[in-house]
Enzyme design. Structure first.
Site, mmCIF file in Angstrom:
data_model
loop_
_atom_site.group_PDB
_atom_site.id
_atom_site.type_symbol
_atom_site.label_atom_id
_atom_site.label_comp_id
_atom_site.label_asym_id
_atom_site.label_seq_id
_atom_site.Cartn_x
_atom_site.Cartn_y
_atom_site.Cartn_z
ATOM 1 N N GLU A 50 48.828 -5.935 24.454
ATOM 2 C CA GLU A 50 47.927 -7.078 24.426
ATOM 3 C C GLU A 50 48.731 -8.281 24.923
ATOM 4 O O GLU A 50 49.829 -8.524 24.413
ATOM 5 C CB GLU A 50 47.436 -7.323 22.989
ATOM 6 N N ARG A 274 56.490 3.686 14.362
ATOM 7 C CA ARG A 274 56.784 2.348 14.840
ATOM 8 C C ARG A 274 58.264 2.054 14.637
ATOM 9 O O ARG A 274 58.811 2.366 13.588
ATOM 10 C CB ARG A 274 55.963 1.395 13.963
ATOM 11 N N LYS A 284 54.595 -9.560 17.356
ATOM 12 C CA LYS A 284 54.403 -10.688 18.281
ATOM 13 C C LYS A 284 53.869 -11.907 17.555
ATOM 14 O O LYS A 284 54.255 -13.035 17.846
ATOM 15 C CB LYS A 284 53.439 -10.284 19.396
#
Ligand code: ATP
Ligand code: MG
Length: 574
Positions: A50, A274, A284
């Site tokens: 994203e 992850r 982020k």
């Protein structure tokens, strides 16, 4: 394959388990190729960031998997921007992401944006409405949450769930035309309000958002949700293996549901762990906060775990790729030691960086028996790991700088560096013996007077006598000034996310994460060092020239220190 621990004895072990090249995803791909699950089609993967921030080291793991596995099997990888949240996304992020993926060493086959598919996604939504599988809901966001139920209680049908198809079509069309304010209506998939999987309880597909999109401008005032956009985007690109992190595991049934209802290309989602690192934030959103509140100088601050930050710090893309390869993937989340990443950085830099001498905190040394106004050049090895790197000449003269730390007037036990009466080796130079000191009015040693033995030129005594330590130095008259920035962990807590109630992660910031050494002295061969070039400063660590560096005003970032054996001895003793 048994796990490999790539760490040397001295480095801490990664926790919880050192992982080797274990890769269950690769195994699935091999099986799919064998059974021709996708016919003769090549493996197609995608990396779907994203564009709401800069990529971090966690993304590097995903990138290495997406591109690495496709490469391995002769497949293709798309870069697809998942741009369905117009309020948080910007062109700056798109540009930085492309730069970082390339820096890591990968080139995408197709470049796409989820927003490329907004028309198609809209048409598919209309189809689902017509098939009685989607409806417009007028409940507020709060009400929808309440109606959803919990893990132990089933949800409740919305009173709007059984709207006639024609009414749904009309309302959805008018949502698109902008007739309704933000948040007043949503389009939901009609699945199962009592499903044990909360994601299947009539998830929202579209919301109303009158926001300018970085690519589609004001064309749309309804935007698809991640779950509705992602699988269909994969399917449109005929992605065969869609890898994502474990938190999406519970979304997989929904991913499959949309694809099945629409009868489109059956992409398959696979989840892996992850990456988390000690003392490091990998989100982020949280990194953005550090930037916005100016706790760091920007996304590329060398303390940031962003790819732009670690690049500026001096990490190489090879080191990152080696690290990602070594950690492998698994089906459970864990946390790795930051030291493990640093180990890979050192290992790579050790092979490739030229050695130089630089003194961070200069202490003047005068060699009393060396001729006045004279200098000579001694020969230094550029890289003991790489013979082809050759040798260079380093100027030597009567007045030198050594590290303040390398002299003690009153040496503690096991301190073998320079002290009164002690002989040490100047790297590539001569043996010197300290004779006397000059102090300032505060009583601090500001000058050490020594003698040298001309017969030890190059660093060895013809009579075979030994010294216990070798120290680095620069010639005062020839040295070049430099600013050196030393970095420590950005957070003091192993898990920076662990905060007391009411506190933010910023409470865990390390106030000592940056130390600026304003007046270091480096050997003259560095006078024109190019931005981003990397060196090992002997005994001090690996350094990289910062973009703010200029000829005459050099700036170095310390990438990572060498292991400091003295600090360890001192710690043990203390
Ligand atoms: P963030 O929370 O930092 O924004 P994200 O998962 O929302 O991360 P995306 O831009 O959606 O970021 O991620 C793109 C891809 O990178 C996804 O497939 C995601 O699963 C993967 N990814 C993100 N963070 C990590 C991580 N820490 N370890 C491994 N993969 C990650
Ligand atoms: Mg995200």
């Amino acid at each position: 394959m048994s796990p490999v621990n790539p760490l040397s004895e001295a480095a801490p072990k990664p926790s919880p388990e050192p992982t080797g090249a274990s890769n269950f995803i690769r195994d699935i791909i091999i099986e799919d190729l064998k059974t021709k699950k996708y016919g003769d089609a090549v493996i197609q993967t995608r990396f779907p960031p994203e564009p709401n921030g800069y990529l971090h080291i966690g993304h590097a793991k995903a990138i290495c998997l997406d591109f690495g596995l496709a490469d391995e099997f002769g497949g293709k990888t798309n870069l697809r921007f998942d741009d369905t949240n117009p309020e948080k996304e910007e062109q700056e992020y798109v540009d930085s992401i492309m730069k970082d993926v390339r820096w890591l060493g990968f080139e995408w086959d197709g470049l796409y944006y989820a927003s490329d598919y907004f028309d198609q996604l809209y048409e598919w939504a209309v189809k689902l409405i017509k098939d009685g599988k989607a409806y417009v809901d007028d409940l507020t966001a709060d009400e929808i949450r309440k109606y959803r139920g919990t893990l132990t209680e089933p949800g409740k049908d919305s009173p709007y769930r059984n709207r006639p198809v024609a009414e749904n079509l009309d309302l959805f069309e008018r949502m698109r035309k902008g007739e309704f304010p933000d948040g007043t209506r949503v389009l939901r998939a009609k699945i199962d309000m009592s499903s044990p999987n909360l994601n299947m309880r009539d998830p929202v597909m579209y919301r109303i958002l009158h926001a300018e999109h970085h690519r589609t401008g004001d064309k749309w005032c309804i935007y698809p949700m991640y779950d509705y956009a992602h699988g269909q985007s994969d399917s449109t690109e005929r992605v065969t293996h869609s890898m994502c992190t474990l938190e999406f595991e519970d979304h997989r049934p929904l991913y499959n549901w949309f694809i099945q209802q629409l009868g489109i290309f059956p992409s398959q989602q696979m989840e892996f762990d992850r990456l988390s690192l000690t003392y490091t934030l990998l989100s982020k959103r949280k990194l953005l906060k550090l930037v916005q509140e100016k706790h760091v100088s920007g996304w590329d601050d060398p303390r940031m775990p962003t790819l732009s930050g670690i690049r500026r710090r001096g990490f190489t893309s090879e080191a990152i790729r080696n690290f990602c390869g070594a950690i492998g993937v698994s089906k459970t989340n864990g946390t790795l030691e930051l030291a493990m990443l640093e180990y890979f950085v050192r290992e790579d830099l050790n092979k490739r960086t030229p050695r130089v001498m630089g003194v961070l905190r200069p202490l003047k040394v005068v060699i009393d028996n060396y001729p006045e106004n004279q200098s000579e050049e001694v020969e230094a090895v550029n890289n003991p790991e790489d013979e082809s790197a050759g040798k260079r000449k380093v100027p030597f003269s009567k007045v030198l700088y050594i590290e303040q730390d390398d002299f003690r007037e009153d040496p503690p036990k096991q301190y073998y560096r320079l002290s009164p009466g002690r002989e040490v080796r100047l790297r590539y130079g001569y043996f010197i013996t300290a004779k006397s000191v000059v102090k300032n009015e505060k009583g601090e040693v500001v000058e050490v007077h020594c003698t040298y033995d001309p017969a030890t030129r190059g660093g060895n005594a013809p009579d075979g006598r030994k010294v216990k330590s070798t120290i680095h130095w620069v010639s005062a008259a020839h040295a070049v000034d430099a600013e050196v920035r030393l970095y420590d962990k950005l957070f003091t807590k192993e898990d920076p996310n662990q905060v007391e109630e009411g506190q933010e992660v910023t409470a865990n910031l390390n106030p000592q994460s940056l130390e600026v050494v304003p007046q270091a002295k480096v050997e003259p061969s560095l006078a024109n060092a190019a931005v981003e070039s990397r060196y090992q400063f002997e005994r001090l660590g690996y350094f990289c020239v910062d973009p703010e560096s200029q000829p005459g005003q050099l700036v170095f970032n310390r990438t990572v220190a060498l292991k400091d054996t003295w600090a360890k001895i001192e710690k043990r003793a203390g």
